[in-house]
Design an enzyme around this catalytic site. Structure first.
Site, PDB file in Angstrom:
ATOM      1  NE  ARG A   1      -3.531  -2.274   2.699  1.00 16.21           N
ATOM      2  CZ  ARG A   1      -4.336  -2.510   3.734  1.00 16.21           C
ATOM      3  NH1 ARG A   1      -4.501  -1.565   4.658  1.00 16.21           N
ATOM      4  NH2 ARG A   1      -4.982  -3.652   3.842  1.00 16.21           N
TER       5      ARG A   1
ATOM      6  NE  ARG B   1      -0.361   4.704   9.039  1.00 12.17           N
ATOM      7  CZ  ARG B   1      -1.601   4.248   9.179  1.00 12.17           C
ATOM      8  NH1 ARG B   1      -2.156   3.590   8.188  1.00 12.17           N
ATOM      9  NH2 ARG B   1      -2.271   4.424  10.289  1.00 12.17           N
TER      10      ARG B   1
ATOM     11  CD  GLU C   1      -6.996  -1.113  11.675  1.00  9.58           C
ATOM     12  OE1 GLU C   1      -7.163  -1.878  10.709  1.00  9.58           O
ATOM     13  OE2 GLU C   1      -6.945   0.134  11.570  1.00  9.58           O
TER      14      GLU C   1
ATOM     15  CB  SER D   1     -10.608  -3.855   9.845  1.00 13.65           C
ATOM     16  OG  SER D   1     -10.171  -2.646  10.408  1.00 13.65           O
TER      17      SER D   1
ATOM     18  NE  ARG E   1      -0.635  -1.686  12.055  1.00  9.80           N
ATOM     19  CZ  ARG E   1      -1.463  -0.645  11.921  1.00  9.80           C
ATOM     20  NH1 ARG E   1      -2.548  -0.585  12.672  1.00  9.80           N
ATOM     21  NH2 ARG E   1      -1.212   0.298  11.037  1.00  9.80           N
TER      22      ARG E   1
END
Length: 425
Positions: free
Chosen positions: A261, A276, A348, A351, A390
């Protein structure tokens, strides 16, 4: 994609749903184009019926040896008009489709209304954040200390936003991937998928990544291919343009892929470390289900993702995202956030979303009921099970010891050849 029939029949409901998301979209313009297109279709179909009837008349006249010049001239004019109508219809249909592809999903009634993360609602917590009697180190400090995370050399190799995992860092990453896959396959009954790591434009459009979010994707110059932003994209498209039998549902897939991404404009405080990255690893859960079961399946999917954190004994919380914080394609999303000691907050790590028939409509994914009837669009769901980088952050930080080592969680030790602690290399 929003159902055009829903827009025709209940534009106010659709407008209210979009308003809850903070979206101001001119739906009346779409409806006007749809009305115009249907008018063109009606005229075209009428002319085609007329052409068929006159063609029969011409045939009868010729059989009788009579002239049919007048009728033939009329039919040439009719055929030209049909050609013009069909071209206009095709043009309008493409424009309507383009606009519909840029309209986000309608939030489920249970989703809290709000514009920012501050309006998200906590559902539950599991585990208690540990109390440290020594200065807590970040995963960046620990990774550099142990020689297991190398951001500097990754930057040299590629650029900012990448990492080189080394030694026990690489082993821990690989162990987490295998551990997560084993839980979901052996424990939760998912079917493992190893998909391509590139997708075409149609696949990215099905999941809602295109056309709206093309700037976030890495496009491969040769051909219309994109590096996968998540396994959700290739796995959801396994059944694109298919009609499944109801007996096959629910279909539950799990897949590991690297994810790519650009993350344009979303870095903020996360310019350093693993939080990130432009490339990261993730184990993804994807479901295809009957519409009437989709919200029960969402709860099951959420529990499956939580199970990974419970087995790793990492404290976390579950929140329901508000309307303004949900993803473009989602009707309802739960986020799982794991405790990060160095930041003293939850971040986070997964999701879990129900897209209802939004993606299925874009990808034309249907199922045929065992009771017969026309095929219906099914519902799709997905969730991270989990984001690997993460999870690695959470282990390094939550399991760090006063002597400078990091304890390997019990459940991971068989995957780490029995290593109990990560120490200075």
């Amino acid at each position: 994609m929003i159902d055009i029939h829903l827009l025709r029949e209940n534009i106010d409901m659709v407008a209210e749903g979009l308003k809850k998301r903070g979206e101001d979209i001119d739906l009346t313009a779409v409806l006007k184009m749809d009305e115009d297109m249907r008018g063109l279709l009606k005229e075209s179909e009428g002319l085609k019926r007329r052409r068929n009837a006159v063609s029969d008349t011409i045939g009868e006249l010729k059989k009788k040896g009579l002239g049919a010049e007048k009728e033939m001239l009329e039919m040439r004019e009719v055929s030209q008009r049909i050609k013009e109508l069909d071209a206009k219809t095709k043009e309008l249909s493409a424009e309507i489709n383009k606009r519909l592809l840029n309209i986000p999903n309608i939030p489920h009634a249970s989703v809290p209304v709000g514009r920012s993360p501050e309006n998200n609602i906590e559902v539950r917590k599991w585990g208690e954040p540990g109390e440290f009697k020594f200065p807590v180190k970040s995963h960046i400090e620990l990774g550099e200390k142990f020689g297991i995370l190398d951001f500097q050399r990754a930057s040299k190799i590629t650029g900012a936003g990448f990492v080189v995992y080394k030694n026990n860092g690489a082993r821990l990453e690989r162990s987490l991937i295998n551990f997560m896959l084993d839980i979901h396959v052996r424990g939760h009954g998912y079917v493992e998928i190893s998909p391509p790591f590139m997708v075409n434009r149609e696949s990215a459009t099905t999941t809602g990544n295109l056309p709206k979010f093309e700037a976030d994707l890495f496009k491969v110059d040769e051909g219309d291919y994109y590096l996968v932003p998540t396994a959700e994209v290739p796995v959801t498209n396994i059944h694109r343009e298919e009609i499944l039998s109801e007996e096959m549902l629910p279909i539950c897939y799990v897949s590991y892929t690297p994810c790519f991404r650009k993350e344009a404009g979303s870095w903020g405080q996360d310019t350093r470390g693993l939080i990130r990255q432009h490339q990261f690893d993730k184990v993804e859960l994807v479901k295809f289900v009957q519409p009437e079961n989709s919200y029960n399946e969402l709860e099951k999917l959420l529990n499956d993702a939580e199970d990974v954190l419970k087995r790793l004994e990492l404290p976390y919380r579950v929140i329901t995202l508000c309307t303004g914080d949900m993803g473009f394609s989602s009707a309802k999303t739960y986020d799982i956030e794991v405790w990060i000691p160095s930041q003293e907050k939850y971040r986070e790590i997964s999701s879990c979303s129900n897209f209802e028939d939004f993606q299925a409509r874009r990808g034309n994914i249907k199922y045929k009921s065992k009771d017969g009837g026309k095929p219906r669009f099914l519902h799709t769901l997905n969730g991270s099970g989990l984001a690997v980088g993460r999870t690695l952050i959470a282990i390094l930080e939550n399991y760090q010891q006063e002597d400078g080592s990091v304890v390997v969680p019990d459940v991971l030790r068989p995957y780490m050849d029995g290593i109990e602690k990560i120490v200075n290399s």
